[in-house]
Design an enzyme around this catalytic site. Structure first.
Site, PDB file in Angstrom:
ATOM      1  CG  ASP A  39      19.806 -55.042 -62.262  1.00 29.84           C
ATOM      2  OD1 ASP A  39      19.122 -56.035 -61.925  1.00 29.84           O
ATOM      3  OD2 ASP A  39      19.801 -53.960 -61.641  1.00 29.84           O
ATOM      4  CE  LYS A 117      -3.596 -77.527 -41.933  1.00 25.01           C
ATOM      5  NZ  LYS A 117      -4.164 -76.426 -42.680  1.00 25.01           N
ATOM      6  CD  GLU A 175      -0.692 -74.284 -48.038  1.00 23.30           C
ATOM      7  OE1 GLU A 175      -0.645 -75.432 -48.544  1.00 23.30           O
ATOM      8  OE2 GLU A 175      -1.696 -73.836 -47.470  1.00 23.30           O
ATOM      9  CB  CYS A 415      -9.150 -31.622 -17.175  1.00 23.28           C
ATOM     10  SG  CYS A 415      -8.865 -31.249 -18.906  1.00 23.28           S
ATOM     11  CB  CYS A 430      -6.910 -32.999 -23.344  1.00 21.24           C
ATOM     12  SG  CYS A 430      -6.987 -31.839 -21.972  1.00 21.24           S
ATOM     13  CB  CYS A 435      -5.102 -32.194 -18.707  1.00 21.03           C
ATOM     14  SG  CYS A 435      -6.012 -33.750 -18.678  1.00 21.03           S
TER      15      CYS A 435
HETATM   16  S1  IVH Z   1       0.738 -82.038 -46.086  1.00 22.61           S
HETATM   17  C1  IVH Z   1      -1.743 -85.539 -47.511  1.00 22.61           C
HETATM   18  N1  IVH Z   1       2.134 -80.078 -45.014  1.00 22.61           N
HETATM   19  O1  IVH Z   1      -3.035 -77.938 -45.212  1.00 22.61           O
HETATM   20  C2  IVH Z   1      -1.021 -84.461 -46.848  1.00 22.61           C
HETATM   21  N2  IVH Z   1      -0.067 -79.623 -45.800  1.00 22.61           N
HETATM   22  O2  IVH Z   1      -5.561 -79.042 -44.256  1.00 22.61           O
HETATM   23  C3  IVH Z   1      -1.103 -83.218 -47.599  1.00 22.61           C
HETATM   24  N3  IVH Z   1      -0.748 -77.286 -45.560  1.00 22.61           N
HETATM   25  O3  IVH Z   1      -4.269 -78.965 -48.323  1.00 22.61           O
HETATM   26  C4  IVH Z   1      -0.808 -82.014 -46.867  1.00 22.61           C
HETATM   27  N4  IVH Z   1       1.128 -76.560 -44.665  1.00 22.61           N
HETATM   28  O4  IVH Z   1      -2.742 -76.883 -48.249  1.00 22.61           O
HETATM   29  C5  IVH Z   1       0.970 -80.446 -45.586  1.00 22.61           C
HETATM   30  N5  IVH Z   1       3.467 -78.418 -44.086  1.00 22.61           N
HETATM   31  C6  IVH Z   1       2.316 -78.793 -44.658  1.00 22.61           C
HETATM   32  C7  IVH Z   1       1.267 -77.876 -44.891  1.00 22.61           C
HETATM   33  C8  IVH Z   1       0.085 -78.339 -45.453  1.00 22.61           C
HETATM   34  C9  IVH Z   1      -0.089 -76.230 -45.080  1.00 22.61           C
HETATM   35  C10 IVH Z   1      -2.142 -77.262 -46.060  1.00 22.61           C
HETATM   36  C11 IVH Z   1      -2.311 -77.912 -47.404  1.00 22.61           C
HETATM   37  C12 IVH Z   1      -3.414 -78.919 -47.240  1.00 22.61           C
HETATM   38  C13 IVH Z   1      -4.091 -78.422 -46.010  1.00 22.61           C
HETATM   39  C14 IVH Z   1      -4.830 -79.527 -45.315  1.00 22.61           C
END
Ligand code: IVH
Length: 671
Positions: A39, A117, A175, A415, A430, A435
């Site tokens: 801070d 994913k 993402e 009960c 209850c 009971c």
């Molecule tokens: S690679 C051409 N890696 O999944 C490849 N996508 O269904 C591009 N997503 O639009 C995507 N985790 O939003 C990749 N580890 C990951 C991911 C990922 C989530 C999402 C992404 C993409 C969608 C496709």
């Protein structure tokens, strides 16, 4: 006015320092300085920036709070198309995908990069000469929305890349998500403010990122995780030739990359990775809906190319749905050991994430009303963050008109005595102390692992004993004779003897803590039972304690204290306790001599290993005595406890002139 060179340098240095500490805190989750120290740096930079507006920089760490609101989002064209992914739902489909690659690239044995994913939204972030310049959503893959101002507020996104040796131009794809924990917190805050809760972390992330006012986005717990590249230009030779190197490279520039990623030498390693992530899925701090597998070699990726929709070198291997639809056949009401009536949905069996679900708790009457459920409804069910199934909502479009309203019973289903609500609780209870359902559940708890832990006396046997009238209170268990047991169905000579032996054994080895926990006092779990057993000699002494006295103990607030007090005031409970004494179920404990609160307000820090206890044990002890264990060293720390092989904290502690003590001195302090 020209700004003095030393000020320019000072501002530059402060920004670098703060960027580094942001990286330690938000990306690595491993801060190296304390909050007050951070801070101080931040305040110093803000002061200089206010005094010298000439030094304004949109990428200064002070700009993470969000700039001026927009009236609409501009559009932004992607230089390289942002593709979607082809989906597969089984390992069979995964193997077919590998075969296809082999057909397209004969003679090649591809290796892969696999990672979760993440369930959020795809974003592209652009850096020029290591400086953040723009960001856009995926949009239709060709054109997205310009969300530069909002992305600037994301705490774990570096606005200046860490390494000098970075690409001259870099488009990073990844993402934007909200973790499960942050999602719970955000929703609680939304409700408190009278605003709508978000349906899931994905919606929350998307809603937060699509705010026109970046100051609102800045307050949302968004995180960016990088997984790939768009266009990239290097000063000389490209440095990254595989997906694995891309991820490691992005990481070295200070970006957070998708956690848990793994190099897989062959297709079967991917299969193993898939299974392990499937098993781990609910324990991860963020939601995932599958894994993404990418061909590791970037040249091979290029050679394979893309269809109009998705690349041929990547595949999303989705997990089985954790949400599904089924019929709500009925709602039954169960009575727990504290008398609470809990409605339970009886469902037509449905498979979710590989497990068959046929029941789900509906919590209480309000919940059923809030969801608008009717018996006979088609409902959406899910196994959410944890593995416990829940009914999400009725599918109103599928109603036939034959669905029936559910009326919560006003009499106990076990009960038949009238039920009541205590104070402002939502649950019906209850109140009948005898009971049979309460007795049964109470006894099941009494003999369970959280109670006296009577081996071989399971739920089924307890139910039989209660239903046959052989046991009307926990003491009756200890009065059972072989002749009582033998007439029971499926009971034999040996089994009866074993059962009686384990009951007798449990009586002998019962500790005060176990017995208190076994009593099933409302709001008193094993943890509180331990605190009570450490502070009172036996049940008689505990029964004498006033609510005020109980509240002086660690972790015991007014509600818990009042519940304990009331339990021992109840005449049926008084009788039970005196009977325990009569039959010799009377454990005593050695009380501790330390007064709680001895270390009130004192801050501790540990470095190196202790030989007499683990870190969590030491932490617990300090907290029981009113102290606090902190992780970052600062002048506010009262004691630095040094064990074997201390780390760098020891040197820092010496520099700051803090009180340093060894393990023995620490033990004296807490004894
Ligand atoms: S690679 C051409 N890696 O999944 C490849 N996508 O269904 C591009 N997503 O639009 C995507 N985790 O939003 C990749 N580890 C990951 C991911 C990922 C989530 C999402 C992404 C993409 C969608 C496709």
């Amino acid at each position: 006015m020209t700004v003095p060179l030393e000020i320019v340098e000072k501002v530059k240095k402060l920004r670098q320092e703060i960027n580094y500490h942001d990286y330690r805190y938000y990306v690595l989750d491993d801060p190296v300085i304390s909050d007050p120290e951070y801070d101080k740096l931040f305040a110093e930079l803000k002061e200089l920036e206010a005094a010298y507006p000439e030094l304004d920089d949109p990428n200064s760490p002070t700009k993470k709070v969000g700039g001026t609101p927009l009236t609409s989002f501009a559009t932004r064209q992607h230089s390289v198309r942002m593709y979607s992914l082809d989906n597969a739902f089984s390992l069979e489909e995964w193997r077919e995908f590998v075969q296809k690659i082999k057909r397209l690239a004969p003679g090649v044995e591809p290796s892969f990069w696999a990672e979760p994913k993440m369930d959020g939204l795809a974003v592209e972030v652009i850096y020029e000469k290591g400086q953040f310049v723009a960001a856009a959503t995926r949009g239709d893959g060709l054109v997205g929305e310009d969300i530069t101002a909002n992305m600037r507020t994301i705490k774990n996104l570096p606005l200046t890349l860490l390494s000098e040796d970075c690409p001259t131009y870099l488009e990073v794809r990844g993402e934007v998500i909200i973790s499960k924990k942050d999602f719970e917190k955000l929703n609680a805050e939304q409700l408190k403010k009278g605003e709508k809760a978000f349906a899931n972390p994905r919606n929350a992330a998307s809603g937060s990122l699509r705010q026109l006012d970046p100051k609102i986005t800045a307050k949302r717990p968004l995180k960016f995780f990088a997984y790939g590249l768009g266009l990239i230009r290097w000063k000389s030779e490209p440095k990254w030739t595989t997906q694995e190197e891309v991820v490691a490279g992005l990481k070295s520039l200070g970006l957070a990359t998708v956690p848990e990623g793994k190099f897989c030498p062959g297709p079967e390693d991917v299969a193993r990775y898939y299974r392990s992530m499937l098993e781990k899925r609910y324990r991860l701090p963020f939601e995932i809906d599958g894994i993404v597998v990418k061909v590791n070699d970037l040249h091979l990726q290029e050679k394979l190319g893309a269809t109009s929709r998705a690349p041929r070198w990547a595949l999303a291997l989705k997990f089985p749905a954790h949400q599904g639809q089924t019929k709500l056949l009925d709602i039954t009401v169960q009575v727990g050991r504290t008398g609470v009536l809990t409605p339970v949905a009886i469902l037509e069996p449905v498979t979710l994430s590989g497990a068959v679900v046929s029941r789900a708790t509906l919590h209480n009457e309000n919940e059923i009303r809030a969801k608008g459920l009717k018996i006979g409804d088609t409902v959406v069910v899910q196994r959410a963050g944890d593995v416990i199934p829940e009914v999400v909502r009725p599918v109103k479009e599928k109603r036939t008109g034959h669905e029936k309203e559910f009326h919560f019973p006003r009499n106990c289903p076990a009960c038949n005595s009238p039920v009541a609500k205590i104070g402002d609780e939502v649950a019906w209870r209850c109140l009948n102390i005898s009971c049979p359902a309460k007795l049964e559940q109470g006894l099941i708890h009494f003999v369970s692992k959280s109670g006296l832990d009577i081996e071989g006396l399971g739920k089924k046997w307890v139910q039989t004993l209660v239903r046959k009238g052989l046991v009307k209170s926990p003491v009756d268990l200890f009065r059972l004779k072989k002749e009582d047991l033998l007439p029971l169905e499926r009971m034999g000579d040996k089994l009866a003897e074993n059962m009686l032996r384990s009951i007798e054994l449990a009586k002998k080895k019962a500790s005060l803590k176990k017995l208190i926990s076994a009593l099933g006092i409302r709001l008193v779990g094993e943890q509180t039972a331990r605190v009570l057993a450490e502070n009172y000699k036996d049940l008689d002494e505990l029964a004498q304690a006033s609510p005020e006295e109980l509240q002086t103990l660690p972790d015991i607030g007014p509600e818990v204290a009042s519940s304990i007090y009331k339990f021992f005031q109840n005449s049926a409970n008084k009788k039970l306790i005196s009977e325990f004494k009569q039959i010799g179920l009377w454990p005593e404990s050695a009380k501790k001599v330390t007064k709680p609160g001895k270390l009130e307000g004192k801050k501790f820090i540990f470095t190196g290993a202790l030989s007499s206890m683990s870190r969590p044990q030491a932490k617990k002890r300090v907290e029981e005595l009113g102290g606090k264990v902190v992780s970052a060293i600062s002048r506010n720390v009262d004691y630095v406890v040094v064990g074997d092989n201390p780390g760098s904290k020891l040197g820092k502690a010496r520099n700051l002139g803090l009180t340093i003590i060894n393990e023995n001195e620490f033990l004296d302090l807490i004894d």
